[in-house]
Design a protein around this motif. Structure first.
Motif, PDB file in Angstrom:
ATOM      1  N   GLN A   8     -33.575  23.063 -42.615  1.00  0.00           N
ATOM      2  CA  GLN A   8     -33.032  24.271 -41.989  1.00  0.00           C
ATOM      3  C   GLN A   8     -34.143  25.188 -41.490  1.00  0.00           C
ATOM      4  N   GLY A   9     -35.240  25.261 -42.245  1.00  0.00           N
ATOM      5  CA  GLY A   9     -36.341  26.117 -41.814  1.00  0.00           C
ATOM      6  C   GLY A   9     -36.885  25.721 -40.459  1.00  0.00           C
ATOM      7  N   VAL A  10     -36.879  24.407 -40.180  1.00  0.00           N
ATOM      8  CA  VAL A  10     -37.384  23.934 -38.882  1.00  0.00           C
ATOM      9  C   VAL A  10     -36.367  24.183 -37.784  1.00  0.00           C
ATOM     10  N   ILE A  11     -35.109  23.887 -38.073  1.00  0.00           N
ATOM     11  CA  ILE A  11     -34.101  24.042 -37.014  1.00  0.00           C
ATOM     12  C   ILE A  11     -33.898  25.507 -36.663  1.00  0.00           C
ATOM     13  N   ASP A  12     -34.212  26.417 -37.596  1.00  0.00           N
ATOM     14  CA  ASP A  12     -34.130  27.845 -37.284  1.00  0.00           C
ATOM     15  C   ASP A  12     -35.094  28.232 -36.170  1.00  0.00           C
ATOM     16  N   LEU A  13     -36.146  27.418 -35.976  1.00  0.00           N
ATOM     17  CA  LEU A  13     -37.086  27.698 -34.891  1.00  0.00           C
ATOM     18  C   LEU A  13     -36.490  27.343 -33.536  1.00  0.00           C
ATOM     19  N   ALA A  70     -41.917  28.041 -42.532  1.00  0.00           N
ATOM     20  CA  ALA A  70     -40.958  26.964 -42.253  1.00  0.00           C
ATOM     21  C   ALA A  70     -41.618  25.893 -41.402  1.00  0.00           C
ATOM     22  N   LEU A  71     -42.430  26.328 -40.432  1.00  0.00           N
ATOM     23  CA  LEU A  71     -43.144  25.390 -39.569  1.00  0.00           C
ATOM     24  C   LEU A  71     -44.070  24.490 -40.377  1.00  0.00           C
ATOM     25  N   GLU A 101     -40.223  38.232 -40.648  1.00  0.00           N
ATOM     26  CA  GLU A 101     -39.564  37.213 -39.821  1.00  0.00           C
ATOM     27  C   GLU A 101     -40.584  36.195 -39.321  1.00  0.00           C
ATOM     28  N   LEU A 102     -41.758  36.679 -38.890  1.00  0.00           N
ATOM     29  CA  LEU A 102     -42.798  35.776 -38.402  1.00  0.00           C
ATOM     30  C   LEU A 102     -43.353  34.928 -39.544  1.00  0.00           C
ATOM     31  N   GLU A 103     -43.592  35.530 -40.708  1.00  0.00           N
ATOM     32  CA  GLU A 103     -44.093  34.783 -41.866  1.00  0.00           C
ATOM     33  C   GLU A 103     -43.111  33.692 -42.271  1.00  0.00           C
ATOM     34  N   LYS A 104     -41.829  34.039 -42.288  1.00  0.00           N
ATOM     35  CA  LYS A 104     -40.793  33.068 -42.624  1.00  0.00           C
ATOM     36  C   LYS A 104     -40.825  31.888 -41.657  1.00  0.00           C
TER      37      LYS A 104
END
Length: 667
Positions: free
Chosen positions: A155-160, A185-186, A178-181
């Motif tokens: 999910q962390g990747v697809i949020d990008l 995730a990346l 938000e940027l750190e998150k």
């Protein structure tokens, strides 16, 4: 990954079954990546965006920690009002994905069919979730549904790749969290702190097994107490969540009633007595100013409208006044002359001067006094004295004209205020309606007070349990520390500490490397979609705080928070595009309301450079004021096909049809 199809049934604003084919098509030997879905504001674009994430991740798609009860309440709230009793709510997705994060011999493209379905059963909601991989059912317990999908598509990747106005806004406002998150995730860095905690937990269990009998008993008792309090905390957290939801529900009711009160004129009703008093005061002021203007108009003020005539009249009046003053002076002089002549005769008679000289002296003096005589031929027309003249001149001066004009301005201002007050009084509803709404608001405020009190009591108890838990954990740590100091365990502890330290260093170094790559990629993406070429020459991201600093060609700092609203959106879009490029994942991009705050030049650049190149599949949810006929024509060679979300005002429902907002059929 390609999202092949999406199906919504009775979800949110969508009634019945709505199917969309989202597979990009190839036309004239060119794959067209864009699927354009149009809808007016409130038609259901964001609901479709929400549905995709919900189908994939279920409860995890919601923001924050959500209890199962809250999740089921959320599902219940997303059931369309007009869903027939024999139908369920369903979100169904099919997608194809090449997987190489498994056994190399099994790496290939897989097809997945996901169906998330729910329905009401009594007072609760029942949910079902099925996953097919290459038409084979994956049998999983409910608790492992989201974990399986998380393994397939983190999910962390697809949020990008899935972003809406809220996510863009968060980055646009220089939201470091938000940027750190997104960066973590990346890099999938969440696994490192988890690994460090697991290592320490394994070590703790190891030293507990080798502890003496007394220490083991203390550890066992403390662990039991910790588990007991953790269970109590879990219940209290759930209760606090419920209490917070109830408080929020009552607050929304109060807000709704206050809105209704405002719409019916209640806000003016509450101050109606004051408004009436103010109306009376303003009317009195109008009368007073009218009297002053009337008094002026009844006297000399109208003459100010003919300044040349007034000037000539005043000159004549001044001549007449001067003539009268001369006449008055002449009369006094003549009296004095007669008196002097009389005295002169007496003096000459009594004097010893030669009588022959008396007549000569008298004639000379009398001749001199005769020079005082003067005749005025000015006819008296105005009958005005000098004092009256000064008053008339003052009344006809520029100062008086200015006062006259100010009085008119003052009168106009009072009339405007009076008009506003009278409109407010007219807007006030009748007593019965207002009183009824006020009673409802008061009732809800009493309920809110009780619910807030319940919430505070739960929070107080929750805080007490948390403090007790901290004390127990601290005592347990003291036992561990005492055992750690023994010669048998000190070497193991040092090794664990070294491994954790190495992991932290690895995390920091990897973050710096990726952040450096991200800086270059953000700059590259920014230059492609920003209308001012060369506006930004360098981007710097602090790898610890994730503060972003931008520099112009003169190496002057350009604060992100000082950018215009449109430039902030361009910056945020550049960050998301850069993150998706660096992810190494081939995922579709889903964008909700992409052009909201952009001017025409920035829109041109996004349409020309971003949408066709953002991904191999770009699903855009747009209004007709964002992608209008002109932009649609420009994008046409990159659009595979289009859909239109039709909202029925009568039924308050939406359905998906072919075409865009102003055309029919495919692009």
């Amino acid at each position: 990954m390609i999202i092949n199809t999406l199906e919504l049934q009775n979800f949110g604003i969508y009634s019945g079954r709505n199917e969309l084919d989202l597979t990009p098509e190839t036309k004239y030997n060119k794959t067209r990546p864009v699927i354009l879905i149009g809808g007016k504001n409130g038609a259901g674009k964001s609901t479709m965006f929400e549905a995709i994430k919900l189908c994939l991740y279920g409860k995890k798609s919601l923001e924050g920690k959500v209890s199962q009860k809250e999740y089921l309440e959320y599902l219940d709230s997303r059931i369309n009002w007009y869903t027939p009793e024999d139908e369920t709510v369903m979100i169904k997705m099919t997608f194809s994905l090449y997987r190489d994060n498994i056994d190399p011999t099994l790496a290939k493209e897989y097809k997945y069919d996901l169906t998330r379905e729910w329905y009401r059963e009594g007072n609760t909601v029942k949910e079902e979730f099925t996953i097919y991989q290459d038409n084979v059912l994956i049998e999983l317990d409910e608790e492992f549904w989201e974990d399986f999908i998380e393994e397939v598509i983190p999910q962390g990747v697809i949020d990008l790749f899935f972003f809406d106005g809220e996510k863009i806004q968060g980055l646009a406002e220089a939201n470091n969290a938000e940027l750190e998150k997104s960066i973590k995730a990346l890099l999938n860095l969440a696994i490192i702190p988890t690994l460090s905690r697991d290592l320490r937990n394994i070590y703790k269990r190891h030293i507990e097994q080798g502890a003496d009998k007394v220490s083991k008993n203390i550890i066992a008792q403390t662990n039991n107490d910790i588990k007991r309090i953790q269970k109590e905390l879990q219940k209290l957290t759930y209760s606090y969540g419920e209490a917070t939801t109830k408080v929020g529900s009552v607050k929304r009711k109060i807000e709704s009633l206050e809105k209704k009160l405002k719409e019916t004129g209640g806000e003016f009703y509450e101050e109606r007595d004051h408004l009436k008093s103010e109306e009376g005061r303003l009317k009195a002021n109008v009368n007073q100013v009218n009297l002053e203007i009337g008094s002026d108009c009844g006297e000399l003020t109208p003459f100010l409208l003919a300044p040349n005539l007034v000037k000539r009249v005043l000159e004549n009046v001044e001549e007449e006044v001067q003539a009268k003053e001369i006449q008055s002076s002449q009369k006094v002089l003549m009296n004095k002359k007669a008196e002097l002549e009389k005295k002169l005769k007496k003096i000459l008679k009594e004097s010893k001067i030669d009588k022959s000289k008396d007549e000569e002296i008298y004639n000379k003096v009398s001749g001199f006094l005769a020079s005082w005589e003067s005749e005025s031929n000015i006819e008296s027309k105005y009958n005005i004295g000098p004092i009256e003249l000064r008053e008339v001149k003052a009344r006809l001066s520029n100062n008086h004209l200015e006062k006259f004009l100010k009085d008119f301005d003052k009168l106009e201002g009072i009339h405007r205020s009076l008009d506003t007050i009278q409109k407010k009084i007219e807007a006030a509803a009748n007593d019965d309606v207002i009183i009824s709404i006020h009673e409802q608001i008061n009732e809800q405020n009493l309920i809110l007070g009780q619910k807030s009190k319940d919430q505070e009591l739960i929070l107080k108890e929750k805080n007490q349990r948390e403090n007790e838990l901290k004390i127990l954990q601290k005592n347990l740590q003291k036992v561990h520390d005492r055992i750690d100091r023994s010669e048998d365990q000190s070497l193991n502890y040092e090794k664990i500490d070294q491994v954790v330290s190495v992991l932290k260093k690895f995390e920091d170094r990897l973050t710096k490397i990726k952040v450096a790559n991200l800086e270059d990629e953000i700059l590259n993406c920014y230059r492609q979609i920003h209308r001012k070429n060369g506006f930004i020459s360098r981007v710097n991201i602090n790898a610890e705080t994730f503060d972003v600093t931008m520099f112009d060609n003169q190496q002057r700092v350009i604060p992100v928070d000082k950018l215009s609203a449109g430039e902030k959106q361009v910056y945020a879009t550049s960050v998301l595009w850069a993150l998706s490029n660096l992810s190494g994942q081939s995922l579709p991009m889903v964008i909700d309301t992409p052009l909201g705050r952009l001017d025409s030049e920035h829109r041109d650049n996004l349409i020309k450079n971003f949408f066709p190149n953002a991904s191999h599949q770009v699903v855009i949810l747009s209004t007709d004021t964002e992608i209008d006929e002109e932009y649609y024509t420009r994008m046409k060679n990159d659009i595979s096909h289009t859909y239109c979300i039709d909202f029925s005002i009568d039924d308050k429902n939406s359905n998906v049809g072919g075409g865009y907002l102003f055309n029919e059929g495919k692009a």
